[in-house]
Structure formats: structure tokens, C-alpha cells
Design an enzyme around this catalytic site. Structure first.
Site, PDB file in Angstrom:
ATOM      1  N   GLN A 135      -4.983  -1.824  -3.137  1.00 51.16           N
ATOM      2  CA  GLN A 135      -4.869  -0.488  -2.567  1.00 51.16           C
ATOM      3  C   GLN A 135      -4.080   0.418  -3.511  1.00 51.16           C
ATOM      4  OE1 GLN A 135      -4.143  -3.392  -1.120  1.00 51.16           O
ATOM      5  NE2 GLN A 135      -4.653  -3.409   1.065  1.00 51.16           N
TER       6      GLN A 135
ATOM      7  N   TRP B 177      -9.211   1.162  12.087  1.00 45.58           N
ATOM      8  CA  TRP B 177      -7.995   0.472  11.654  1.00 45.58           C
ATOM      9  C   TRP B 177      -7.148   0.098  12.870  1.00 45.58           C
ATOM     10  CZ3 TRP B 177      -3.360   3.055   8.713  1.00 45.58           C
ATOM     11  CH2 TRP B 177      -2.493   2.047   8.240  1.00 45.58           C
TER      12      TRP B 177
ATOM     13  N   ASP C 159     -12.191   2.357   2.732  1.00 44.92           N
ATOM     14  CA  ASP C 159     -11.221   2.993   3.637  1.00 44.92           C
ATOM     15  C   ASP C 159     -10.480   4.124   2.933  1.00 44.92           C
ATOM     16  OD1 ASP C 159     -11.961   0.930   5.365  1.00 44.92           O
ATOM     17  OD2 ASP C 159     -10.226  -0.299   4.868  1.00 44.92           O
TER      18      ASP C 159
ATOM     19  N   ARG D 133     -14.642   2.489  10.106  1.00 38.13           N
ATOM     20  CA  ARG D 133     -14.283   1.320  10.903  1.00 38.13           C
ATOM     21  C   ARG D 133     -12.885   1.556  11.449  1.00 38.13           C
ATOM     22  NH1 ARG D 133     -12.889  -3.745   6.789  1.00 38.13           N
ATOM     23  NH2 ARG D 133     -11.590  -2.589   5.301  1.00 38.13           N
TER      24      ARG D 133
ATOM     25  N   ASP E  12      -8.267   3.306  -0.572  1.00 38.11           N
ATOM     26  CA  ASP E  12      -7.167   4.002   0.118  1.00 38.11           C
ATOM     27  C   ASP E  12      -6.710   5.265  -0.608  1.00 38.11           C
ATOM     28  OD1 ASP E  12      -7.383   1.891   1.806  1.00 38.11           O
ATOM     29  OD2 ASP E  12      -5.381   1.082   1.487  1.00 38.11           O
TER      30      ASP E  12
ATOM     31  N   THR F 238       0.802  -1.222   0.000  1.00 39.92           N
ATOM     32  CA  THR F 238       0.000   0.000   0.000  1.00 39.92           C
ATOM     33  C   THR F 238       0.836   1.274   0.000  1.00 39.92           C
ATOM     34  OG1 THR F 238      -1.748  -1.142   1.231  1.00 39.92           O
ATOM     35  CG2 THR F 238      -1.787   1.269   1.254  1.00 39.92           C
TER      36      THR F 238
END
Length: 317
Positions: A131, A235, A177, A233, A154, A102
Site C-alpha cells: 500500500q 472495507w 482500492d 468492495r 490505496d 498503510t
């Protein structure tokens, strides 16, 4: 009024704690060769290290396909595009290219401090194969005004705890996310667009830091077909995220928040809301472990409190 407030805020940051007029140079970047440089990275590398005055890198309209790094020794730089939609920095790395992972996929990585971006698009246009970060930040006192951040999973990684970021009047899109990391970040009057049934934020705020992601006066939208999105959420266990005076579209699920399949996160995550509106704003079915702030609690989320860490990166009162 809002524009005046933003201008006042910027001026207070740039000139904080100094009574001396500062020298300001301008470097022009243009793909057509009409500027001093054709590539943004070349312009960045021409800036003198640890300057005590401000330099503006002005980028003319065009598509700049390059991975841009603002190194840690660069500070006091304004990076200004000619047009937010037509000045585009783009690349297409994703996490599954040669096991890249990532954190190497960024299009723009900002390691320096006191950097302002304005009127730009920063994009990662990789296919949905993993990602793919558009903006990766590590520096402190970073400002993004009227910028567009385009990507999928991401999109924005705010990568260093204790750093402070302001996003004002920006457009941010993504799938999963797509705003994530440990930094303290204020999103003011931004549009946040979900491109899949997934999660908007994934904060990893450290336990000892009070303010993580703060969304004020934002609008959460979705593309056609997206109907099941969570606000966030965790991480990491102490993730802190708040939505205040935001318009939440009908794609936001009634429960609002997800525990990342770990009930233990429900005891530590700091998720809250205040006076939101829209079809996705009802608190009746919200996760029991999230919070609806009182007026007194909401007042604590002033820009002075969010960005106070002992120095003067604050607007004038």
C-alpha cells in the site's frame, strides 16, 4: 458553465456566514529559489495558527520530493500550483518499508479544515510492493480542483468519518482500492483510471452516515490490458458508494460490485447507480444486492444534501 458553477461553489464556501472582506496573503514556493521558500512544508509551517482570513500558498512549477503535513491548527489556506502537470509533490514510501503500514505512507496528509488544493499533482511513486498512499485526509471542508493523484494501491485515503471532501475535475489513478475510507466525498467530473484488474473503491462509511462516496459525471477508464475491474468492495459492512451519470469503460465487470468474500456484507453495503453510460454500465448482470436508483431517489444526491451537517458549507441556491 461548469467552471462558473465551480467558482460560485468555492466562493460560497470561503465567504459563508461572513459579510466582512477577508485579508488574503500569498506565499510563493519555488525550487529555483525565486520564491520565499524552496520547500512546501516550510511554507505551511509559516502560516499562523487558526487564522480567520485566507492565505494562498502558490507553488511554482517543479518537482517537490517531500512528505507534506497540513496540521490541524491550519485552516483557510489555498494551496495552488502553477501547472497541474508540472507542479508535482511526490514521495515513495510504501507499507512494507520497515513495517511502516498503510497510514504512514502518505505523500500529503491534510489534518486542517477549510483547505483548498488546485492545479497540483500529488503522487506516491513507490514500486508495487505494498500500500502506498498519495493523499491522506483527516480534515473537514477540503476541496481539490484540477488536481492529479498518481499512485498504485490505496492512492487516496479519506481517513475520518463525518468529514466532507469535494474533488472537482480531478484525475485519479491506482490499482487496488485506490479510493478508500469513511469520509463523505463528492467526485464531480473526475477521471478515474484503473491500472490493474482489481477494485476502484473500498468505502468504510459508518452506518449512521447516509452519504459515502458519490461519483457524478465521472469517466472510468483503464490502461491497456486491464479488463476486470469492480466498482467497489466494502472495507466495512455499511460502505456507501454511488455512481451517477458516469461513463463506465468496458473494463468494469458486468457484476459491478464485490462483497469482499463476505456474504454478510451483501445485507448491509449500500451500493447504487443511476443513468450511467458506456460499455461497463449495463445493469443486466449487476450484483443483485446493489441498486439502480429511481429519478426521485437520485434527486436526493444534491450537493446540499450530501454536505449538510448543520453548518453552512453549502453553495448558494
Amino acid at each position: 458553465m461548469f467552471v462558473k458553477l465551480v467558482k460560485t461553489f468555492i466562493l460560497s464556501i470561503v465567504f459563508c456566514a461572513t459579510a466582512q472582506a477577508q485579508v488574503q496573503d500569498t506565499i510563493v514556493v519555488a525550487r529555483d529559489g525565486s520564491g520565499k521558500y524552496r520547500n512546501i512544508q516550510e511554507a505551511v509551517e509559516s502560516v499562523r495558527a487558526f487564522m480567520d482570513y485566507t492565505v494562498t500558498i502558490y507553488i511554482k512549477k517543479g518537482v517537490y520530493k517531500e512528505k507534506v503535513v497540513i496540521p490541524s491548527w491550519i485552516k483557510n489556506v489555498n494551496i495552488v500550483g502553477e501547472d497541474a502537470e508540472k507542479t508535482v509533490i511526490t514521495y515513495d514510501d510504501h507499507a512494507n518499508i520497515n513495517k511502516m503500514g498503510t497510514f504512514r505512507t502518505y505523500t500529503v496528509k491534510v489534518e486542517g479544515n477549510n483547505i483548498t488544493f488546485k492545479n497540483l499533482t500529488i503522487e506516491n511513486n513507490a514500486e508495487r510492493l505494498g500500500q502506498a498512499v498519495a493523499l491522506h485526509t483527516e480534515g473537514d471542508k477540503l476541496i481539490f480542483i484540477n488536481c492529479r493523484f498518481l499512485g498504485n494501491q490505496d492512492t487516496i485515503y479519506t481517513g475520518t468519518e463525518g468529514t466532507r471532501l469535494l474533488f472537482s475535475n480531478c484525475y485519479i489513478e491506482g490499482t487496488t482500492d485506490f479510493i478508500f475510507g469513511p469520509s463523505t466525498s463528492l467526485f464531480d467530473y473526475c477521471t478515474i483510471c484503473s491500472k490493474s484488474d482489481s477494485y476502484v473503491t473500498a468505502a468504510s462509511t459508518p452506518q449512521n452516515i447516509k452519504y459515502g462516496y458519490v461519483f457524478k459525471n465521472c469517466k472510468l477508464t483503464a490502461i491497456v490490458g486491464v479488463t476486470k475491474a469492480y466498482l467497489g468492495r466494502p472495507w466495512r459492512p455499511y460502505a456507501a458508494t454511488v455512481f451517477m451519470n458516469c461513463e463506465l469503460g468496458k473494463h468494469i465487470l458486468p457484476i459491478g460490485w464485490h462483497n469482499w468474500k463476505n456474504p454478510g456484507n451483501e445485507r448491509t453495503a449500500r451500493y447504487s447507480e443511476y443513468m450511467n453510460t458506456g460499455e461497463g454500465a449495463s445493469s443486466k448482470e449487476r450484483a443483485s444486492w446493489s441498486k439502480q436508483l429511481t429519478k426521485k431517489e437520485a434527486a436526493e444526491y444534491s450537493i446540499e444534501n450530501i454536505f449538510r451537517t448543520g453548518d453552512c458549507w453549502l453553495p448558494n441556491k
